[in-house]
Design an enzyme around this catalytic site. Sequence first.
Site, PDB file in Angstrom:
ATOM      1  N   HIS A  15       0.695  -1.092   0.010  1.00  0.00           N
ATOM      2  CA  HIS A  15       0.190  -0.041  -0.025  1.00  0.00           C
ATOM      3  C   HIS A  15       1.025   1.310  -0.034  1.00  0.00           C
ATOM      4  CE1 HIS A  15      -2.938  -2.986   1.693  1.00  0.00           C
ATOM      5  NE2 HIS A  15      -3.891  -2.150   1.029  1.00  0.00           N
ATOM      6  N   ASP A  67      -4.752  -6.584  -7.549  1.00  0.00           N
ATOM      7  CA  ASP A  67      -4.858  -5.639  -6.120  1.00  0.00           C
ATOM      8  C   ASP A  67      -5.091  -4.390  -6.586  1.00  0.00           C
ATOM      9  OD1 ASP A  67      -4.924  -5.225  -3.451  1.00  0.00           O
ATOM     10  OD2 ASP A  67      -2.807  -6.072  -3.101  1.00  0.00           O
TER      11      ASP A  67
END
Length: 480
Positions: A181, A252
């Site tokens: 992230h 993702d």
Amino acid sequence: MDDVRGIAARVLLASFDGPTLPGWARRRLEQGLGGICLYGTNIVDRPQIAALNRAVHEANPRAITSLDEEGGDVTRLYYLEGSPHAGHAVLGRVDDVDLTRAVAADVGTQLLEHGVDLDLGPVADVNSTPDNPVIGVRSFGADPVLVGRHVAAWVEGVQSAGSGACLKHFPGHGDTTADSHLALPTVDQPMSVLRARELAPFASGIRAGALAVMTSHVVLPAVEPDVPATFSAAATRLLRDELGFDGLLVSDALDMVGASGGRGIPAAAVLALKAGVDLLCLGSSFTDERVQDVQDAIVAAVDAGDLPRERLVEAAGRVDRAVEQVAALRAASTSAPQPEASRRAALEAVDGALGLDRSLRGAQVLRLVTGTNEAVGHAPWGLPAAGLVLGGTPVRDVVRGDEPWHDLGPEPVVVLVRDGHRHAWAEQVIEQVLRRRPDAVVVEMGWPAQDPSEQGRLRTWGASAASSAALDELLAGVAP
């Protein structure tokens, strides 16, 4: 190029803020948008989630609705109160595949009830690095054989209830010390290690019939140097040719730094499609304009010859096939709710030496706030506020710089922490509390660094509501 624009819409898994479907998202769904992924910002309560997914399907019956419902710490259906389902590490610790299958089937019944087509789980990563900041208790464990059998059981359980399962994060995010992230992690291992460790659980999940696989924004130099797996054609070939997976390949979230850092989401979307991804998870909090930017970039790439039209058509075709597969799963659904399975697993997983023959009701509870990752978000954790130990007494949150040992009362002391070994300040707080109160009980609710060797040290292997309730029973002395 109007047909290309429509095909480009079909491969987008978009998002939005708020609890209701905005007009722009409804319009895009009516025009063929591939699907919607829900995040914590979309959640008010479960009836609202069900209504929101109904609205998506009313706008486009062939749209895919999805969210992260891993059980344990990562939940969206129960984002505001914590998941009642045992997490992966809990289930791996107990190591009963029938119990894992039952918990997953219970998760699946909730997904079906709330209109979720695709569960972005299970996590097939092997948590081989205790310092991993983003996987941890989301993994079934550090042994690839154990992880593989529980991944397969989870797939079977969820899909028996009528929702698709998505293995993540291919080819593996367990051997990292960075969170994709926030950065671009690397797993620098030879192919022999990757095949035996990282790939093995994915192979098990594929054999179990998983509907989808999610890519990772992780560089594996042995697969393709300097390129995250989401953009790696070599990683896709590994999945398709070596592991034999012909289903839906989902990225993702492309708003993660590991994907779009330094290049932007539209460019990341084109690279992912070129590498073989079928459905692009754009990330959270999108707007009409941001979706338009991604769609325009895909159309421009096809127009310029940078992205073959055939590849885009193939991707959209796999999205359509996944919709049909979900319909077949729902038609064959046989599962019934099994809430007791999670309670049993959570109780069995707790280990360590409590070292007390008295109840800890009314204890002073210190919760060390070490933070969390974006996958977990802000789901509550600790002990039930109205449970047996706290009984309505507020928990005391401790942050870096606090010195709670100076004003402890005479009541028993319980210290709760997640991944304490990764935070030097938390270890120092625990040391100081134990120096003044050697009878304090310390509970690790994240991924433990080592086996507990001292009395008063417990491990729950997760911080979901299921694990919190089990801990409450054990500390209060009422657990069987």
